[in-house]
Design a protein around this motif. Structure first.
Motif, PDB file in Angstrom:
ATOM      1  N   TRP A 231       0.822  -1.206   0.000  1.00  0.00           N
ATOM      2  CA  TRP A 231       0.000   0.000   0.000  1.00  0.00           C
ATOM      3  C   TRP A 231       0.858   1.258   0.000  1.00  0.00           C
ATOM      4  O   TRP A 231       0.468   2.280  -0.582  1.00  0.00           O
ATOM      5  N   PHE A 232       2.026   1.215   0.628  1.00  0.00           N
ATOM      6  CA  PHE A 232       2.954   2.335   0.573  1.00  0.00           C
ATOM      7  C   PHE A 232       3.409   2.556  -0.869  1.00  0.00           C
ATOM      8  O   PHE A 232       3.477   3.705  -1.343  1.00  0.00           O
ATOM      9  N   ALA A 233       3.695   1.461  -1.565  1.00  0.00           N
ATOM     10  CA  ALA A 233       4.095   1.561  -2.974  1.00  0.00           C
ATOM     11  C   ALA A 233       2.970   2.165  -3.816  1.00  0.00           C
ATOM     12  O   ALA A 233       3.222   2.963  -4.736  1.00  0.00           O
ATOM     13  N   ARG A 234       1.731   1.813  -3.520  1.00  0.00           N
ATOM     14  CA  ARG A 234       0.591   2.376  -4.251  1.00  0.00           C
ATOM     15  C   ARG A 234       0.465   3.873  -4.000  1.00  0.00           C
ATOM     16  O   ARG A 234       0.168   4.654  -4.915  1.00  0.00           O
ATOM     17  N   LEU A 235       0.688   4.285  -2.763  1.00  0.00           N
ATOM     18  CA  LEU A 235       0.631   5.712  -2.438  1.00  0.00           C
ATOM     19  C   LEU A 235       1.633   6.490  -3.285  1.00  0.00           C
ATOM     20  O   LEU A 235       1.312   7.563  -3.831  1.00  0.00           O
ATOM     21  N   ILE A 236       2.845   5.971  -3.393  1.00  0.00           N
ATOM     22  CA  ILE A 236       3.882   6.643  -4.177  1.00  0.00           C
ATOM     23  C   ILE A 236       3.501   6.662  -5.657  1.00  0.00           C
ATOM     24  O   ILE A 236       3.617   7.697  -6.339  1.00  0.00           O
ATOM     25  N   LYS A 237       3.012   5.552  -6.160  1.00  0.00           N
ATOM     26  CA  LYS A 237       2.620   5.464  -7.566  1.00  0.00           C
ATOM     27  C   LYS A 237       1.495   6.427  -7.890  1.00  0.00           C
ATOM     28  O   LYS A 237       1.402   6.959  -9.014  1.00  0.00           O
ATOM     29  N   GLU A 238       0.641   6.689  -6.895  1.00  0.00           N
ATOM     30  CA  GLU A 238      -0.508   7.571  -7.107  1.00  0.00           C
ATOM     31  C   GLU A 238      -0.210   9.030  -6.770  1.00  0.00           C
ATOM     32  O   GLU A 238      -1.133   9.838  -6.655  1.00  0.00           O
ATOM     33  N   GLY A 239       1.078   9.344  -6.579  1.00  0.00           N
ATOM     34  CA  GLY A 239       1.453  10.745  -6.479  1.00  0.00           C
ATOM     35  C   GLY A 239       1.974  11.221  -5.140  1.00  0.00           C
ATOM     36  O   GLY A 239       2.398  12.384  -5.018  1.00  0.00           O
ATOM     37  N   GLU A 240       1.944  10.374  -4.103  1.00  0.00           N
ATOM     38  CA  GLU A 240       2.450  10.779  -2.780  1.00  0.00           C
ATOM     39  C   GLU A 240       3.966  10.570  -2.732  1.00  0.00           C
ATOM     40  O   GLU A 240       4.466   9.613  -2.150  1.00  0.00           O
ATOM     41  N   LYS A 241       4.704  11.490  -3.345  1.00  0.00           N
ATOM     42  CA  LYS A 241       6.142  11.322  -3.504  1.00  0.00           C
ATOM     43  C   LYS A 241       6.950  11.689  -2.261  1.00  0.00           C
ATOM     44  O   LYS A 241       8.051  11.181  -2.058  1.00  0.00           O
ATOM     45  N   SER A 242       6.428  12.565  -1.417  1.00  0.00           N
ATOM     46  CA  SER A 242       7.224  13.096  -0.301  1.00  0.00           C
ATOM     47  C   SER A 242       6.990  12.334   0.995  1.00  0.00           C
ATOM     48  O   SER A 242       6.900  12.920   2.076  1.00  0.00           O
ATOM     49  N   ILE A 243       6.861  11.006   0.917  1.00  0.00           N
ATOM     50  CA  ILE A 243       6.679  10.194   2.110  1.00  0.00           C
ATOM     51  C   ILE A 243       7.769   9.130   2.180  1.00  0.00           C
ATOM     52  O   ILE A 243       8.344   8.730   1.166  1.00  0.00           O
ATOM     53  N   GLY A 244       8.047   8.690   3.391  1.00  0.00           N
ATOM     54  CA  GLY A 244       8.999   7.621   3.613  1.00  0.00           C
ATOM     55  C   GLY A 244       8.410   6.622   4.596  1.00  0.00           C
ATOM     56  O   GLY A 244       7.416   6.918   5.282  1.00  0.00           O
ATOM     57  N   LEU A 245       9.005   5.463   4.673  1.00  0.00           N
ATOM     58  CA  LEU A 245       8.536   4.412   5.582  1.00  0.00           C
ATOM     59  C   LEU A 245       9.712   3.920   6.415  1.00  0.00           C
ATOM     60  O   LEU A 245      10.724   3.464   5.869  1.00  0.00           O
TER      61      LEU A 245
END
Length: 408
Positions: A231-245
């Protein structure tokens, strides 16, 4: 009061059972009681360290990572010494290796046997050999085992209503007290400054503007970290670029999870800390803007409490053990789907004021689960056990059965 605690897990192992036992021992001693612990040695040799007795054991890592086994006659000299000590109550924490000793000592001393059921074993049957899993109904295996073991117990403690409900479904309904395990709030009282948080995130390779989701716990199949990564990967793919885990902790699935970050193309956005010392875990929580967890195998979920004690709002997969603990919009959110997960992540990361307010609300919630309150509640359970013993002549019943086999 003389209290004997028996447990298959103890320091230096770090897990929920060890944390609960350590906190219980410390709180009972603060309240003026004398406490001893009987546990498994990390080798084939017996040893005694002050008031902790380590009986010989062998590795059972082929069954469960880190697990150790012991035979009923191992540690007989320690058992005899503890019987001569004559505890007023025996409090067992595990259903396997040291449980036989708990039964033997309580019967020999004519004192009540209290037991805490920490684990939802239905979520761990994947560790059984495939032949057993294929040939037997998993739920029946767990239910039958627990019915046999827990009928030897005088008073049963569970950390949440979830566990009580599970045991009820197995036909175990009597003498159950719900007592959440406590956390050491002092470990989470120190607050990092904003500058310190930025510096430590930077040391882990996170840019200054990166918003961090943090997950801490054992890296094992039952914790469902795969869902968080996907789901973290999906967030990034959908435009949430400025997050980390940030993933804190260690376990048997770490290598597999690290390989999964490569497969999902998120290796640059994810950091693994490895094992964290109890003294440092509060600081790791604070490096996150939001605590995330997808596990449904928790019987209480002490990491949720620890995150809240660290003033970090929590975002967790909906689970019965969180009822009345994680309150949507107050100290965090529970989710049932990716769409809800995404919605709550965006809300928490984009609203600094609300995130801080929910973090403060989490801290207030965590105060209820202090180790002090835990100690007070368990002391009341012991008092109830003595009343039960008087009403049902537990001492006489134990003397009657004193000549029976250790685990009969």
């Amino acid at each position: 009061m003389k209290i004997l605690i028996t447990t298959d897990w103890y320091e230096p192992v770090i897990n929920g059972v060890v944390t609960s036992v350590r906190n219980l021992k410390r709180e009972m001693e603060k309240r003026g009681h004398e406490v001893r612990v009987l546990t498994l040695s990390d080798s084939g040799r017996a040893r005694k360290e002050k008031d902790v007795y380590f009986i010989p054991s062998v590795s059972l890592k082929q069954i469960y990572p880190g697990a150790r086994g012991s035979l009923p006659f191992f540690g007989n000299s320690f058992v005899k010494e503890l019987i001569r000590w004559r505890p007023d109550v025996v409090h067992s924490q595990c259903e396997f290796m040291t449980f036989c000793h708990a039964v033997r000592i309580s019967r020999a001393c004519g004192c009540p046997l209290v037991h805490t059921c920490h684990t939802s074993y239905g979520d761990y049957v994947h560790y059984l050999p495939k032949g057993i899993r294929n040939d037997w109904n998993e739920e029946k295996i767990v239910a039958s085992f627990l019915r046999v073991v827990l009928k030897k117990v005088d008073v049963l403690v569970v950390p949440s209503k979830k566990v009580e409900k599970i045991l009820n479904s197995y036909g175990i309904t009597e003498k159950i007290s719900v007592v959440p395990s406590g956390i050491s709030l002092h470990r989470f009282s120190g607050q990092l400054t904003q500058e310190e948080k930025i510096q430590r995130r930077s040391a882990l390779g996170f840019p200054k503007d990166r918003k961090i989701l943090v997950s801490i716990g054992r890296l094992a199949k039952e914790k469902n970290l795969e869902e968080i990564l996907v789901w973290f990967a999906r967030l990034i793919k959908e435009g949430e670029k400025s997050i980390g885990l940030l993933i804190g902790g260690d376990g048997p699935d770490r290598q597999e999870l690290e390989q999964m970050t490569d497969m999902l193309g998120i290796r640059e956005q994810v950091r693994f800390t490895g094992m964290i010392s109890p003294e440092k875990v509060g600081e790791i929580y604070q490096l996150g803007h939001v605590f995330v967890c997808a596990s449904t195998s928790e019987t209480q979920g002490m990491t949720y409490m620890e995150a809240m004690a660290s003033r970090v709002p929590v975002l967790c997969r909906r689970d019965l053990c969180l009822d009345g603990v994680v309150l949507d919009g107050w100290n965090g959110f529970q989710y049932d789907s990716y769409e809800q997960f995404k919605l709550h992540v965006k809300y928490l990361l984009e609203n600094e004021t609300r995130r801080q307010e929910m973090g403060q609300a989490g801290w207030e919630t965590a105060q209820v689960f202090s180790d002090r309150n835990f100690g007070i509640s368990i002391e009341k359970v012991y008092e109830e056990a003595f009343v039960y013993a008087d009403q049902y002549d537990v001492q006489g019943r134990y003397r009657e059965r004193a000549r029976s086999s250790v685990c009969s």
